[in-house]
Design a protein around this motif. Structure first.
Motif, mmCIF file in Angstrom:
data_model
loop_
_atom_site.group_PDB
_atom_site.id
_atom_site.type_symbol
_atom_site.label_atom_id
_atom_site.label_comp_id
_atom_site.label_asym_id
_atom_site.label_seq_id
_atom_site.Cartn_x
_atom_site.Cartn_y
_atom_site.Cartn_z
ATOM 1 N N UNK A 99 0.874 -1.170 0.000
ATOM 2 C CA UNK A 99 0.000 0.000 0.000
ATOM 3 C C UNK A 99 0.913 1.222 0.000
ATOM 4 N N UNK A 100 1.044 1.848 -1.144
ATOM 5 C CA UNK A 100 1.982 2.950 -1.283
ATOM 6 C C UNK A 100 1.565 4.189 -0.510
ATOM 7 N N UNK A 101 2.538 4.976 -0.042
ATOM 8 C CA UNK A 101 2.229 6.214 0.693
ATOM 9 C C UNK A 101 1.398 7.155 -0.180
ATOM 10 N N UNK A 102 0.171 7.492 0.224
ATOM 11 C CA UNK A 102 -0.694 8.276 -0.648
ATOM 12 C C UNK A 102 -0.359 9.768 -0.696
ATOM 13 N N UNK A 103 0.121 10.323 0.399
ATOM 14 C CA UNK A 103 0.295 11.783 0.472
ATOM 15 C C UNK A 103 1.725 12.212 0.778
ATOM 16 N N UNK A 104 2.665 11.301 0.673
ATOM 17 C CA UNK A 104 4.036 11.626 1.062
ATOM 18 C C UNK A 104 4.763 12.381 -0.047
ATOM 19 N N UNK A 105 5.910 12.948 0.315
ATOM 20 C CA UNK A 105 6.764 13.603 -0.655
ATOM 21 C C UNK A 105 7.482 12.561 -1.493
ATOM 22 N N UNK A 106 8.007 12.995 -2.628
ATOM 23 C CA UNK A 106 8.667 12.089 -3.560
ATOM 24 C C UNK A 106 9.785 11.308 -2.876
ATOM 25 N N UNK A 107 10.627 12.001 -2.112
ATOM 26 C CA UNK A 107 11.761 11.338 -1.474
ATOM 27 C C UNK A 107 11.302 10.302 -0.445
ATOM 28 N N UNK A 108 10.285 10.648 0.347
ATOM 29 C CA UNK A 108 9.783 9.730 1.368
ATOM 30 C C UNK A 108 9.152 8.490 0.728
ATOM 31 N N UNK A 109 8.363 8.696 -0.317
ATOM 32 C CA UNK A 109 7.750 7.568 -1.014
ATOM 33 C C UNK A 109 8.822 6.677 -1.627
ATOM 34 N N UNK A 110 9.847 7.295 -2.187
ATOM 35 C CA UNK A 110 10.936 6.530 -2.787
ATOM 36 C C UNK A 110 11.629 5.632 -1.775
ATOM 37 N N UNK A 111 11.803 6.131 -0.553
ATOM 38 C CA UNK A 111 12.440 5.325 0.496
ATOM 39 C C UNK A 111 11.599 4.103 0.831
ATOM 40 N N UNK A 112 10.267 4.273 0.891
ATOM 41 C CA UNK A 112 9.374 3.142 1.177
ATOM 42 C C UNK A 112 9.506 2.082 0.097
ATOM 43 N N UNK A 113 9.481 2.502 -1.150
ATOM 44 C CA UNK A 113 9.554 1.529 -2.247
ATOM 45 C C UNK A 113 10.927 0.891 -2.362
#
Length: 202
Positions: A99-113
């Motif tokens: 479940x990808x971060x829906x409202x995060x910044x690009x850098x934060x989402x990239x870290x999750x993935x």
């Protein structure tokens, strides 16, 4: 997440299709140790990623009788993904829900993935797996991004590196082959590495 028609429709679909796995996202169960009741006949909850709050979350229900590799379940503590290894028809198969971060910044989402795909890459070596199945919700427009462009590029690179095929997107494009449909289907995901499918798609 967002099962059209509600839980009863979802139950009926699962009963009819009899998939090996069912991935639910945005489950919002705060208790990481919650007992996953038999919500769907013939299936049991085997993987549960919870943020510890009533937000985010991923649960994977597996068909009863499928053998899971001991100690292979990894549940992200932010509620973004879960990864495990199953034994299917004599082979080890990675099964992951995201479940990808829906409202995060690009850098934060990239870290999750990056953490998500790093875990999958680690498991391919640790368990000598033959196939990978990923289901869930990217919360990204991977192939025509209007936001989080670095994250989308990173995800595309990972999918190519792991030789993952977009099964859900392929089927939807045969019904309506235009960019809008392609963008919408990329928000959700059903990716399979093996040419020979080992699961039914819901």
């Amino acid at each position: 997440g967002g099962a059209g028609g509600g839980i009863s429709t979802l139950r009926n679909n699962i009963h009819y299709l009899k998939p090996d796995f069912c991935v639910l996202t945005e489950t919002r169960i705060a208790d990481r140790n919650a007992k996953l009741k038999t919500t769907f006949r013939g299936h049991v909850g085997r993987q549960h990623s919870s943020s510890g709050e009533r937000a985010k979350g991923v649960i994977i229900f597996a068909k009863k009788g499928l053998e899971i590799e001991p100690n292979s379940v990894y549940n992200n503590e932010q509620g973004y993904f879960t990864v495990a290894v199953y034994h299917i028809e004599g082979s080890r198969v990675i099964v992951a829900g995201v479940y990808g971060p829906p409202d995060s910044l690009d850098r934060q989402a990239g870290q999750v993935y990056d953490n998500f795909f790093d875990k999958i890459a680690e498991y391919t070596i640790t368990y000598s797996t033959k196939s990978i199945i990923i289901g869930g919700d990217w919360n990204l427009q991977i192939y025509n991004p209007r936001a989080k462009k670095r994250t989308c590029e990173s995800v595309r690179n990972w999918l190519e590196e792991l030789s993952l095929e977009d099964k859900e997107g392929e089927e939807k494009r045969t019904l309506d082959d235009n960019n809008n449909t392609r963008d919408r289907c990329k928000r959700s995901c059903c990716y399979i590495k093996s040419r020979r499918s080992v699961t039914s798609r819901l």
